[in-house]
Design a protein around this motif. Structure first.
Motif, PDB file in Angstrom:
ATOM      1  N   TYR A  46      39.735  42.221  35.971  1.00  0.00           N
ATOM      2  CA  TYR A  46      40.525  41.922  36.973  1.00  0.00           C
ATOM      3  C   TYR A  46      41.405  40.487  36.965  1.00  0.00           C
ATOM      4  O   TYR A  46      42.516  40.263  37.037  1.00  0.00           O
ATOM      5  CB  TYR A  46      39.913  42.154  38.288  1.00  0.00           C
ATOM      6  N   ARG A  47      40.279  39.548  36.794  1.00  0.00           N
ATOM      7  CA  ARG A  47      40.803  38.369  36.896  1.00  0.00           C
ATOM      8  C   ARG A  47      41.738  37.845  35.458  1.00  0.00           C
ATOM      9  O   ARG A  47      42.427  37.068  35.486  1.00  0.00           O
ATOM     10  CB  ARG A  47      39.867  37.042  36.993  1.00  0.00           C
ATOM     11  N   ARG A  48      41.240  38.367  34.416  1.00  0.00           N
ATOM     12  CA  ARG A  48      41.673  38.206  33.174  1.00  0.00           C
ATOM     13  C   ARG A  48      43.048  38.676  33.185  1.00  0.00           C
ATOM     14  O   ARG A  48      44.068  38.062  32.662  1.00  0.00           O
ATOM     15  CB  ARG A  48      40.896  38.687  31.975  1.00  0.00           C
ATOM     16  N   LYS A  49      43.277  40.016  33.560  1.00  0.00           N
ATOM     17  CA  LYS A  49      44.545  40.791  33.518  1.00  0.00           C
ATOM     18  C   LYS A  49      45.543  40.361  34.656  1.00  0.00           C
ATOM     19  O   LYS A  49      46.935  40.270  34.311  1.00  0.00           O
ATOM     20  CB  LYS A  49      44.394  42.307  33.627  1.00  0.00           C
ATOM     21  N   ALA A  70      48.315  29.072  33.999  1.00  0.00           N
ATOM     22  CA  ALA A  70      47.964  29.973  35.049  1.00  0.00           C
ATOM     23  C   ALA A  70      49.018  31.112  34.829  1.00  0.00           C
ATOM     24  O   ALA A  70      48.758  32.352  35.181  1.00  0.00           O
ATOM     25  CB  ALA A  70      47.944  29.306  36.300  1.00  0.00           C
ATOM     26  N   LEU A  71      50.179  31.011  34.365  1.00  0.00           N
ATOM     27  CA  LEU A  71      51.171  31.810  34.242  1.00  0.00           C
ATOM     28  C   LEU A  71      51.400  32.299  32.821  1.00  0.00           C
ATOM     29  O   LEU A  71      52.108  33.372  32.634  1.00  0.00           O
ATOM     30  CB  LEU A  71      52.657  31.333  34.646  1.00  0.00           C
ATOM     31  N   ALA A  72      50.457  31.927  31.825  1.00  0.00           N
ATOM     32  CA  ALA A  72      50.819  32.359  30.441  1.00  0.00           C
ATOM     33  C   ALA A  72      50.500  33.629  30.143  1.00  0.00           C
ATOM     34  O   ALA A  72      51.168  34.255  29.170  1.00  0.00           O
ATOM     35  CB  ALA A  72      49.944  31.192  29.647  1.00  0.00           C
ATOM     36  N   HIS A  73      49.642  34.142  30.905  1.00  0.00           N
ATOM     37  CA  HIS A  73      49.251  35.659  30.641  1.00  0.00           C
ATOM     38  C   HIS A  73      50.036  36.640  31.388  1.00  0.00           C
ATOM     39  O   HIS A  73      49.544  37.896  31.544  1.00  0.00           O
ATOM     40  CB  HIS A  73      47.874  35.945  30.724  1.00  0.00           C
ATOM     41  N   GLN A  74      51.119  36.106  31.992  1.00  0.00           N
ATOM     42  CA  GLN A  74      52.041  37.007  32.913  1.00  0.00           C
ATOM     43  C   GLN A  74      51.258  37.638  34.069  1.00  0.00           C
ATOM     44  O   GLN A  74      51.188  38.917  34.164  1.00  0.00           O
ATOM     45  CB  GLN A  74      52.825  38.046  32.060  1.00  0.00           C
ATOM     46  N   PRO A  75      50.293  36.815  34.803  1.00  0.00           N
ATOM     47  CA  PRO A  75      49.544  37.564  35.782  1.00  0.00           C
ATOM     48  C   PRO A  75      50.354  38.149  36.962  1.00  0.00           C
ATOM     49  O   PRO A  75      51.576  37.563  37.085  1.00  0.00           O
ATOM     50  CB  PRO A  75      48.774  36.490  36.369  1.00  0.00           C
ATOM     51  N   SER A  76      50.247  39.005  37.736  1.00  0.00           N
ATOM     52  CA  SER A  76      50.901  39.310  38.749  1.00  0.00           C
ATOM     53  C   SER A  76      50.907  38.655  40.221  1.00  0.00           C
ATOM     54  O   SER A  76      51.576  38.848  40.806  1.00  0.00           O
ATOM     55  CB  SER A  76      50.492  40.987  39.104  1.00  0.00           C
ATOM     56  N   MET A  77      49.271  38.133  40.267  1.00  0.00           N
ATOM     57  CA  MET A  77      49.291  36.906  41.242  1.00  0.00           C
ATOM     58  C   MET A  77      48.912  35.829  40.931  1.00  0.00           C
ATOM     59  O   MET A  77      47.755  35.600  40.072  1.00  0.00           O
ATOM     60  CB  MET A  77      48.276  38.034  42.221  1.00  0.00           C
ATOM     61  N   VAL A  78      49.342  34.786  41.469  1.00  0.00           N
ATOM     62  CA  VAL A  78      48.669  33.306  41.339  1.00  0.00           C
ATOM     63  C   VAL A  78      48.177  32.794  42.774  1.00  0.00           C
ATOM     64  O   VAL A  78      48.771  32.896  43.712  1.00  0.00           O
ATOM     65  CB  VAL A  78      49.861  32.380  40.816  1.00  0.00           C
TER      66      VAL A  78
END
Length: 223
Positions: free
Chosen positions: A85-88, A157-165
């Motif tokens: 979950y955290r990774r994606k 923090a944004l490099a993997h295109q997360p849906s929530m920061v």
């Protein structure tokens, strides 16, 4: 959509128990930003840890729906599921930057996307340009100023295109000028990417940039 329902959290220290969250509830639409203010030790960081599956609530539910096809019961995740979950889905920004000293700026930024095997060069280039760190890519983190290091941390923090920061006092170590620059970049970039942002801050100026502004008081969230 993030839905927090009647979440409670108590820590034990020897024979003493300390409740830090009491019946915390919240609903936040995807792509919105939320700022949380409150005195030190009131449970703000604890709530971020629960949202990031770094800890578990004692009771209550935390349900996250990053897209129409996916619903995640964060409160029920196993350790392996929490890692995935955290990774994606999650990007973390901390007060102390937490960059890896032996890696270049560029390799620090790329680390989450490499772990996800989702390295999109055009997107990474856009982040680097947006965060104004292109001249520093070959440097080590300790060769940068505090404001520059935090911009690198946001790009990472944004490099993997997360849906929530999840951002925990991201401007706490910065002077006023850098605080304004970094927070503006963080909010503007998350808005442009439609990334949900939850930020804990002591700064009223930073908090006012959020779509939704709340305070932690008496172990509860309120407007």
């Amino acid at each position: 959509m993030l839905n927090i329902s009647a979440v409670n959290k108590t820590y034990l220290s020897g024979d003493t128990s300390l409740q830090v969250l009491k019946d915390v509830s919240l609903e936040l639409q995807s792509g919105n930003s939320l700022s949380i203010q409150g005195p030190s030790g009131c449970g703000k960081s604890t709530l971020l840890h629960l949202l990031g599956a770094l800890d578990n609530p004692d009771s209550g539910q935390i349900v996250y729906t990053p897209n129409q096809q996916t619903t995640i019961n964060i409160h029920d995740l196993s350790e392996i599921q929490a890692d995935e979950y955290r990774r994606k889905h999650i990007g973390f920004v901390f007060q102390k930057f937490n960059l890896i000293d032996c890696l270049s700026v560029y390799d620090n930024i790329l680390l989450p996307s490499r772990l996800n095997q989702s390295e999109h060069q055009d997107y990474i280039a856009l982040l680097i340009d947006t965060m104004q760190i292109a001249p520093h890519l070959k440097k080590l983190p300790n060769q940068l100023s505090g404001g520059e290091q935090q911009r690198v941390a946001i790009a990472r923090a944004l490099a993997h295109q997360p849906s929530m920061v999840l951002a925990d006092e991201p401007t706490g170590n910065l002077d006023e000028d850098n605080s304004h620059i970094v927070s503006q970049l963080l909010f503007d970039t998350c808005t442009e990417l439609k990334t949900t942002l939850i930020i804990v801050t002591h700064s009223a100026q930073v908090a006012q940039q959020a779509t939704v502004q709340m305070k932690m008081h008496n172990k509860r969230l309120s407007v």
